[in-house]
Motif scaffolding. Structure first.
Motif, PDB file in Angstrom:
ATOM      1  N   ARG A 161      -4.392   6.776  -1.549  1.00 35.95           N
ATOM      2  CA  ARG A 161      -3.870   5.508  -1.021  1.00 35.95           C
ATOM      3  C   ARG A 161      -4.174   4.417  -2.030  1.00 35.95           C
ATOM      4  O   ARG A 161      -5.334   4.153  -2.341  1.00 35.95           O
ATOM      5  CB  ARG A 161      -4.509   5.182   0.325  1.00 35.95           C
ATOM      6  CG  ARG A 161      -4.129   6.175   1.392  1.00 35.95           C
ATOM      7  CD  ARG A 161      -4.741   5.826   2.712  1.00 35.95           C
ATOM      8  NE  ARG A 161      -4.391   6.865   3.692  1.00 35.95           N
ATOM      9  CZ  ARG A 161      -5.028   7.034   4.826  1.00 35.95           C
ATOM     10  NH1 ARG A 161      -6.039   6.258   5.147  1.00 35.95           N
ATOM     11  NH2 ARG A 161      -4.650   7.986   5.658  1.00 35.95           N
ATOM     12  N   THR A 188      -3.474   0.375  -3.416  1.00 34.55           N
ATOM     13  CA  THR A 188      -2.983  -0.978  -3.191  1.00 34.55           C
ATOM     14  C   THR A 188      -2.354  -1.432  -4.500  1.00 34.55           C
ATOM     15  O   THR A 188      -3.027  -1.456  -5.534  1.00 34.55           O
ATOM     16  CB  THR A 188      -4.124  -1.934  -2.785  1.00 34.55           C
ATOM     17  OG1 THR A 188      -4.750  -1.416  -1.613  1.00 34.55           O
ATOM     18  CG2 THR A 188      -3.589  -3.327  -2.521  1.00 34.55           C
ATOM     19  N   SER A 222       1.067   5.646  -0.533  1.00 30.71           N
ATOM     20  CA  SER A 222       0.242   6.846  -0.443  1.00 30.71           C
ATOM     21  C   SER A 222       0.998   8.067  -0.946  1.00 30.71           C
ATOM     22  O   SER A 222       2.225   8.067  -1.010  1.00 30.71           O
ATOM     23  CB  SER A 222      -0.216   7.072   0.994  1.00 30.71           C
ATOM     24  OG  SER A 222       0.896   7.312   1.827  1.00 30.71           O
ATOM     25  N   ILE A 256       0.871  -1.176   0.000  1.00 30.92           N
ATOM     26  CA  ILE A 256       0.000   0.000   0.000  1.00 30.92           C
ATOM     27  C   ILE A 256       0.903   1.220   0.000  1.00 30.92           C
ATOM     28  O   ILE A 256       1.827   1.327   0.807  1.00 30.92           O
ATOM     29  CB  ILE A 256      -0.934   0.011   1.210  1.00 30.92           C
ATOM     30  CG1 ILE A 256      -1.863  -1.194   1.152  1.00 30.92           C
ATOM     31  CG2 ILE A 256      -1.748   1.309   1.258  1.00 30.92           C
ATOM     32  CD1 ILE A 256      -2.700  -1.393   2.397  1.00 30.92           C
TER      33      ILE A 256
END
Length: 67
Positions: A56, A58, A12, A10
């Motif tokens: 954010r 994935t 960001s 993940i």
């Protein structure tokens, strides 16, 4: 014959989705060799004062295993 593996991370960014992908790959490449692709599996954003505060993502990162 090559064998590949996929791992999820993940990442960001307060700048953009593209920046989140770039920084995620950059960080993953410090510990993963042979990255050959990335798939953005999920996208989320946090909102503050009706504006996007942070992206954010994935990421599914594909890499070829060493022989």
């Amino acid at each position: 014959m090559s064998i590949a593996k996929v791992t999820e991370v993940i990442s960001s960014s307060t700048v953009s989705m593209e920046d989140a992908v770039k920084s995620g790959i950059e960080r993953a490449s410090k510990t993963i060799e042979g990255i050959s692709g990335v798939w953005v599996k999920d996208t989320k954003a946090t909102i503050k004062n009706n504006k996007i505060e942070e992206w954010r993502l994935t990421l599914a990162i594909t890499f070829v295993l060493n022989d």
